[in-house]
Write an enzyme that holds these catalytic residues in place. Structure first.
Site, PDB file in Angstrom:
ATOM      1  N   SER A 298      35.547  36.875  40.416  1.00 45.17           N
ATOM      2  CA  SER A 298      34.603  37.887  40.879  1.00 45.17           C
ATOM      3  C   SER A 298      33.511  38.043  39.826  1.00 45.17           C
ATOM      4  CB  SER A 298      35.356  39.214  41.039  1.00 45.17           C
ATOM      5  OG  SER A 298      34.477  40.298  41.187  1.00 45.17           O
TER       6      SER A 298
ATOM      7  N   ILE B  75      30.439  39.815  49.229  1.00 47.14           N
ATOM      8  CA  ILE B  75      30.620  39.004  50.438  1.00 47.14           C
ATOM      9  C   ILE B  75      31.125  39.917  51.547  1.00 47.14           C
ATOM     10  CG2 ILE B  75      31.736  36.959  51.410  1.00 47.14           C
ATOM     11  CD1 ILE B  75      30.022  36.335  48.924  1.00 47.14           C
TER      12      ILE B  75
ATOM     13  N   VAL C  88      52.369  37.305  48.421  1.00 43.47           N
ATOM     14  CA  VAL C  88      52.321  36.598  47.135  1.00 43.47           C
ATOM     15  C   VAL C  88      53.004  37.368  46.006  1.00 43.47           C
ATOM     16  CG1 VAL C  88      50.219  35.303  47.716  1.00 43.47           C
ATOM     17  CG2 VAL C  88      50.019  37.511  46.524  1.00 43.47           C
TER      18      VAL C  88
ATOM     19  N   SER D 219      42.190  42.804  36.658  1.00 41.60           N
ATOM     20  CA  SER D 219      42.832  41.670  37.340  1.00 41.60           C
ATOM     21  C   SER D 219      41.903  40.467  37.407  1.00 41.60           C
ATOM     22  CB  SER D 219      43.289  42.074  38.751  1.00 41.60           C
ATOM     23  OG  SER D 219      42.196  42.171  39.653  1.00 41.60           O
ATOM     24  N   LYS D 220      40.615  40.701  37.666  1.00 41.55           N
ATOM     25  CA  LYS D 220      39.696  39.564  37.821  1.00 41.55           C
ATOM     26  C   LYS D 220      39.329  38.958  36.464  1.00 41.55           C
ATOM     27  CE  LYS D 220      39.679  39.346  42.284  1.00 41.55           C
ATOM     28  NZ  LYS D 220      40.272  38.192  42.984  1.00 41.55           N
TER      29      LYS D 220
ATOM     30  N   ASN E 234      43.633  32.883  46.656  1.00 42.85           N
ATOM     31  CA  ASN E 234      42.578  33.745  47.195  1.00 42.85           C
ATOM     32  C   ASN E 234      43.044  35.168  47.519  1.00 42.85           C
ATOM     33  OD1 ASN E 234      40.039  34.322  48.984  1.00 42.85           O
ATOM     34  ND2 ASN E 234      41.794  34.569  50.368  1.00 42.85           N
TER      35      ASN E 234
ATOM     36  N   TYR F 156      41.124  46.540  39.205  1.00 49.20           N
ATOM     37  CA  TYR F 156      40.509  45.355  39.830  1.00 49.20           C
ATOM     38  C   TYR F 156      39.752  44.539  38.786  1.00 49.20           C
ATOM     39  CZ  TYR F 156      38.043  42.442  43.231  1.00 49.20           C
ATOM     40  OH  TYR F 156      37.558  41.375  43.950  1.00 49.20           O
TER      41      TYR F 156
END
Ligand code: NAP
Length: 255
Positions: free
Chosen positions: A144, A192, A64, A162-163, A90, A159
């Site tokens: 998230s 998860i 991606v 980014s979320k 995703n 992270y």
């Protein structure tokens, strides 16, 4: 009637974990699924599994972060499969280095994480924008808990950034595309059990327990726990829902 009959759904990062589960769930609901992943082997196996169960699925290798490849894939899908009506952004990675760790390592984490988790969403969404607008489509982005907070479990500033960006992108795009009937929403998974946290689960049970102590439902999630929300957001069940994030986190953010 199946909830996603007559839909064509693209899922990125569909070779494992949450993306793979969503792709299977969409196929069970009657969608023709286009599975993509940087890993050609795992995504081919995932598509084969769906076909073996009677579903409709194709697989394509796609990194991606490569904008030209995303544009080329969109052309290929339009020719070979048809007009895409659902996109699930995703694909994502994380790294678990503190911002105070080795500077070069942290800089590399920043580049890689933002390139996949954020630029990737931009690249794929832009590539499939025309069919999504033509079909009054639905976009589901995977956010998230870290779309809202930073976690003390080892994670990275990149992270969390980014979320948070995924949620901002979701809201901005929902506002812009509402007039075209395109709905844009996000899902916020909690912990998860997938490859992304396999090392933590294997090597740091105390940390997993600390997470569970903060989770009202008292268990970690499975990829299947994200499938229901993903079907909801892609189907007409959520016809008046856009710009939202559905948290599937065992209640983590409530306490
Ligand atoms: P996963 O099992 O590692 O799945 C991620 C998939 O994305 C893998 O198949 C991976 O391929 C693929 N991928 C990596 N880089 C890519 C790229 N450049 N282009 C295309 N695909 C790429 O992890 P997951 O937990 O299912 O993660 C899915 C999403 O859920 C991510 O956005 C993640 O941030 C989010 N999420 C997960 C959790 C959780 O607790 N699991 C919580 C909140 C949010 P390879 O494995 O071959 O690299």
């Amino acid at each position: 009637m199946a909830l996603l009959a007559n839909h064509i759904a693209v899922v990125t990062g569909a070779g494992s974990g949450i993306g793979r589960a969503i792709a299977s769930g969409y196929a069970r609901e009657g969608a023709q699924v286009v599975l993509t992943d940087v890993n050609a082997d795992t995504v081919a196996a995932a598509a084969q599994e769906i076909r073996a169960a009677g579903g409709k699925a194709e697989s394509f290798a796609l990194d991606v972060t490569r904008r030209e490849d995303c544009l080329a894939l969109a052309r290929q899908v339009a020719e070979k499969v048809g007009q895409v009506s659902i996109l699930v952004n995703n694909a994502g990675i994380t790294r678990r280095n503190a911002f105070t760790a080795d500077a070069e390592t942290v800089a590399k984490d920043w580049q890689d994480i933002l390139a996949i988790n954020l630029d990737g969403i931009f690249n794929v969404t832009q590539a499939f924008l025309a069919p999504l607008r033509a079909r009054r489509g639905r976009i589901v982005n995977i956010g998230s808990i870290q779309s809202f907070v930073h976690l003390r479990t080892p994670s990275s500033v990149a992270y969390t950034t980014s979320k948070h960006g995924v949620l901002g992108f979701t809201k901005a795009l929902a506002a812009e595309l509402g007039k075209d009937g395109v709905r844009v929403n996000a899902i916020g998974p909690g912990f998860i059990e997938t490859n992304i946290n396999a090392q933590v689960r294997a090597g740091n049970p105390a940390l997993v327990q600390a997470f569970l102590d903060h989770t009202p439902l008292g268990r970690t999630g499975k990829p299947e726990d994200i499938v229901g929300p993903a079907i909801f957001l892609a189907s007409d069940l959520s016809a008046y829902v856009t710009g939202s994030i559905v948290m599937a986190d065992g209640g983590y953010r409530t306490v």
